[in-house]
Design a protein around this motif. Structure first.
Motif, PDB file in Angstrom:
ATOM      1  N   UNK A 116       0.846  -1.185   0.000  1.00 28.68           N
ATOM      2  CA  UNK A 116       0.000   0.000   0.000  1.00 28.68           C
ATOM      3  C   UNK A 116       0.881   1.235   0.000  1.00 28.68           C
ATOM      4  N   UNK A 117       0.294   2.355  -0.326  1.00 29.39           N
ATOM      5  CA  UNK A 117       0.997   3.634  -0.272  1.00 29.39           C
ATOM      6  C   UNK A 117       0.545   4.373   0.982  1.00 29.39           C
ATOM      7  N   UNK A 118       1.460   5.205   1.514  1.00 33.16           N
ATOM      8  CA  UNK A 118       1.083   5.979   2.699  1.00 33.16           C
ATOM      9  C   UNK A 118       1.538   7.422   2.594  1.00 33.16           C
ATOM     10  N   UNK A 119       0.807   8.251   3.318  1.00 32.88           N
ATOM     11  CA  UNK A 119       1.155   9.641   3.561  1.00 32.88           C
ATOM     12  C   UNK A 119       0.904   9.850   5.037  1.00 32.88           C
ATOM     13  N   UNK A 120       1.926  10.216   5.786  1.00 32.10           N
ATOM     14  CA  UNK A 120       1.769  10.470   7.224  1.00 32.10           C
ATOM     15  C   UNK A 120       2.112  11.936   7.467  1.00 32.10           C
ATOM     16  N   UNK A 121       1.132  12.675   7.959  1.00 37.20           N
ATOM     17  CA  UNK A 121       1.345  14.075   8.313  1.00 37.20           C
ATOM     18  C   UNK A 121       1.592  14.149   9.817  1.00 37.20           C
ATOM     19  N   UNK A 122       2.621  14.888  10.199  1.00 38.25           N
ATOM     20  CA  UNK A 122       2.985  15.034  11.607  1.00 38.25           C
ATOM     21  C   UNK A 122       3.083  16.518  11.932  1.00 38.25           C
ATOM     22  N   UNK A 130       5.884  15.829   6.474  1.00 35.49           N
ATOM     23  CA  UNK A 130       5.096  14.856   5.730  1.00 35.49           C
ATOM     24  C   UNK A 130       6.004  13.716   5.307  1.00 35.49           C
ATOM     25  N   UNK A 131       5.592  12.513   5.610  1.00 40.24           N
ATOM     26  CA  UNK A 131       6.324  11.297   5.242  1.00 40.24           C
ATOM     27  C   UNK A 131       5.495  10.584   4.180  1.00 40.24           C
ATOM     28  N   UNK A 132       6.118  10.281   3.054  1.00 40.43           N
ATOM     29  CA  UNK A 132       5.433   9.624   1.944  1.00 40.43           C
ATOM     30  C   UNK A 132       6.221   8.371   1.599  1.00 40.43           C
ATOM     31  N   UNK A 133       5.508   7.308   1.289  1.00 40.71           N
ATOM     32  CA  UNK A 133       6.194   6.087   0.906  1.00 40.71           C
ATOM     33  C   UNK A 133       5.222   4.953   0.682  1.00 40.71           C
ATOM     34  N   UNK A 154       8.827   1.951   3.596  1.00 40.96           N
ATOM     35  CA  UNK A 154       9.868   2.460   2.717  1.00 40.96           C
ATOM     36  C   UNK A 154       9.528   3.895   2.342  1.00 40.96           C
ATOM     37  N   UNK A 155      10.396   4.815   2.730  1.00 44.83           N
ATOM     38  CA  UNK A 155      10.169   6.233   2.467  1.00 44.83           C
ATOM     39  C   UNK A 155      10.545   6.579   1.037  1.00 44.83           C
ATOM     40  N   UNK A 156       9.757   7.459   0.415  1.00 39.08           N
ATOM     41  CA  UNK A 156      10.019   7.908  -0.951  1.00 39.08           C
ATOM     42  C   UNK A 156      10.708   9.276  -0.929  1.00 39.08           C
ATOM     43  N   UNK A 157      11.752   9.391  -0.127  1.00 38.41           N
ATOM     44  CA  UNK A 157      12.525  10.626  -0.059  1.00 38.41           C
ATOM     45  C   UNK A 157      13.998  10.292  -0.283  1.00 38.41           C
TER      46      UNK A 157
END
Length: 170
Positions: A116-122, A130-133, A154-157
């Motif tokens: 799955x894909x995720x976006x975590x806003x902190x 913002x963490x995306x992965x 797995x982070x996409x940064x």
């Protein structure tokens, strides 16, 4: 989900049931119900966050990871984060975990591999990150419910520098 036979349940479970479980996990994290989140892990469960740029098949045994927790370390992480003395998370961050593009990649025996894909806003102390992965969950069905055997984030940064450290659970 309340299947009675583990092998049959893993073979017939739907994407919607998996999504409901992942959404439940995200809600527990957003509400800082970390003990309940910890209870989602199987006895052999692991939580991994590889470093940015690590190969997809990298192992914490041979590659540096930001987080490489076995079941005991998951418990220790939760205990630390729930203490008022956890300066990295006191006061606690406000988070919102968003999950999308859920796909069951494989089914083998009692195990499902889910991507799955995720976006975590902190948000904390007036700043936001913002963490995306993408996630890879290896889920098993035990006693009629999903348990996490592996959660890999797995982070996409390109680096963590703009985000700072990872003091929350992704």
């Amino acid at each position: 989900m309340h299947p009675t036979h583990t092998a049959i349940a893993a073979a017939t479970v739907s994407r919607a049931e998996v999504e409901d479980f992942l959404f439940h996990e995200a809600r527990l994290l957003d509400e800082w119900k970390l003990r309940e989140w910890e209870a989602l892990f199987a006895a052999d469960g692991v939580y991994h966050v590889p470093t940015t740029g690590a190969p997809e098949a990298a192992s914490p045994a041979t590659t540096l990871f930001y987080v490489a927790d076995d079941r005991l370390r998951i418990t220790q992480r939760v205990t630390r984060l729930l203490k008022k003395g956890a300066h990295a998370e006191y006061p606690r961050s406000k988070t919102r975990h968003m999950i999308t593009n859920v796909r069951i990649e494989s089914r083998e025996g009692d195990e499902l591999v889910v991507q799955s894909s995720f976006f975590v806003h902190r948000s904390r102390d007036g700043s936001s990150q913002s963490y995306v992965g993408h996630y890879r969950h290896r889920l098993v069905v035990e006693d009629g419910r999903f348990m996490i055997r592996e959660k890999r984030c797995t982070l996409d940064t390109d680096s963590l520098r703009p985000l700072g450290r990872i003091s929350i659970v992704l």
